[in-house]
Write an enzyme that holds these catalytic residues in place. Structure first.
Site, PDB file in Angstrom:
ATOM      1  N   ASN A 168       6.153 -16.867 -16.003  1.00 48.52           N
ATOM      2  CA  ASN A 168       6.731 -17.183 -14.700  1.00 48.52           C
ATOM      3  C   ASN A 168       7.943 -16.325 -14.354  1.00 48.52           C
ATOM      4  O   ASN A 168       8.269 -16.177 -13.183  1.00 48.52           O
ATOM      5  CB  ASN A 168       7.120 -18.662 -14.657  1.00 48.52           C
ATOM      6  N   ALA A 170       3.746  -3.921  -6.276  1.00 53.23           N
ATOM      7  CA  ALA A 170       3.188  -3.147  -7.387  1.00 53.23           C
ATOM      8  C   ALA A 170       3.225  -3.962  -8.673  1.00 53.23           C
ATOM      9  O   ALA A 170       2.263  -3.967  -9.448  1.00 53.23           O
ATOM     10  CB  ALA A 170       3.962  -1.841  -7.552  1.00 53.23           C
ATOM     11  N   SER A 171       4.330  -4.674  -8.894  1.00 52.06           N
ATOM     12  CA  SER A 171       4.454  -5.469 -10.120  1.00 52.06           C
ATOM     13  C   SER A 171       3.464  -6.622 -10.129  1.00 52.06           C
ATOM     14  O   SER A 171       2.845  -6.927 -11.162  1.00 52.06           O
ATOM     15  CB  SER A 171       5.884  -6.005 -10.266  1.00 52.06           C
ATOM     16  N   TYR A 223       7.879  -4.880  -5.654  1.00 49.54           N
ATOM     17  CA  TYR A 223       7.403  -6.233  -5.953  1.00 49.54           C
ATOM     18  C   TYR A 223       5.881  -6.308  -5.907  1.00 49.54           C
ATOM     19  O   TYR A 223       5.254  -6.836  -6.823  1.00 49.54           O
ATOM     20  CB  TYR A 223       8.008  -7.220  -4.962  1.00 49.54           C
ATOM     21  N   SER A 229       1.555 -13.733  -7.118  1.00 51.85           N
ATOM     22  CA  SER A 229       1.978 -13.873  -5.726  1.00 51.85           C
ATOM     23  C   SER A 229       0.886 -13.339  -4.814  1.00 51.85           C
ATOM     24  O   SER A 229       0.139 -12.412  -5.187  1.00 51.85           O
ATOM     25  CB  SER A 229       3.262 -13.088  -5.482  1.00 51.85           C
TER      26      SER A 229
END
Length: 254
Positions: free
Chosen positions: A90, A158-159, A156, A144
């Site tokens: 998480n 890409a991650s 973000y 997400s």
């Protein structure tokens, strides 16, 4: 009888938001919960809250962007409880301002990918070594809708896209061997991280593009909404399910 009775569960980034809600829910369902985050004082406060409710908890400070911390987290878990049954990846961060790819900064890319993507890989690597020895386990990645639709800052998304691919890879790697891996993809969640974003830093052009994938009239998720989905995927109730990307957003991205 709880849905996670005597299961040993690691929840990263569990000092607030979705992580804290998940840890509290897991403990209430009979799990031995290992909570971890970078800020010790918030971690200790969350541990006391779980203990006060009658739960079993171990607090281990960990920065998942550091390989040695991930290794030590799993070592301390096994030392305390003998095994690991569930990992919830998480821990995550946002870059400031939702910078699009033509405006992103290297420092944002490094920080966000180190925590969101590399940290998830390192924690998963360490726990699956333990799970493989006994032939069972569940890994749940908190991802997400940004990873599904590209609606966020470049670093973000890409991650989170990387974590979606890692979920499918991990599920494939251990298919038929008792280890499952799934991702939960919320849209907007009301958490301290999302609610403290300074509107003045936001790239408004990117915000406009993101609106194509969000119905702002639909209610956002609360941390416990997401935690309940994570509980299902962590528990034996979802034993046939692996390699799946579950969007939980009340339909806002439909």
């Amino acid at each position: 009888m709880g849905r996670l009775d005597n299961k040993v569960c690691i929840v990263t980034g569990s000092n607030s938001g979705v992580g804290a809600a998940t840890a509290e829910l897991f403990a209430s369902e009979g799990a031995k919960v290992v909570i971890t985050a970078r800020r010790q004082e918030l971690l200790d406060a969350e541990a006391e809250k779980i203990k006060a409710a009658g739960g079993t908890v171990l607090a281990v400070r960990c920065d998942v962007s550091k390989e040695e911390d991930c290794i030590e987290l799993v070592r301390k878990t096994v030392e305390a409880f003998g095994t690991v049954d569930v990992l919830v990846n998480n821990a995550g961060v946002l870059e400031a301002g939702l910078k699009p790819v033509d405006r992103c900064l290297k420092e944002d890319v490094d920080r966000v990918l180190d925590i969101n993507a590399k940290g998830t890989i390192m924690c998963t690597r360490e726990v699956t070594k333990i799970m493989a020895e006994k032939g069972s386990g569940s890994v749940v990645n908190v991802d997400s809708v940004a990873g599904e639709f590209g609606c966020g800052g470049a670093a973000y998304v890409a991650s989170k896209g990387a974590v979606i691919s890692l979920t499918k890879h991990t599920a494939l790697r251990f298919a038929g061997k008792g280890i499952r891996c799934n991702s939960v993809c919320p849209s907007t969640i009301v958490t301290p991280m999302t609610m403290t974003t300074d509107p003045r830093t936001l790239d408004m052009e990117m915000m406009g593009q993101m609106a194509k994938h969000a119905d702002l009239k639909v209610q956002p998720c609360m941390p416990m909404d997401v935690a309940k989905v994570i509980l299902f995927l962590a528990s034996d109730d979802s034993r046939p399910i692996t390699g799946q990307i579950i969007v939980c957003d009340y339909g806002s991205t439909l």
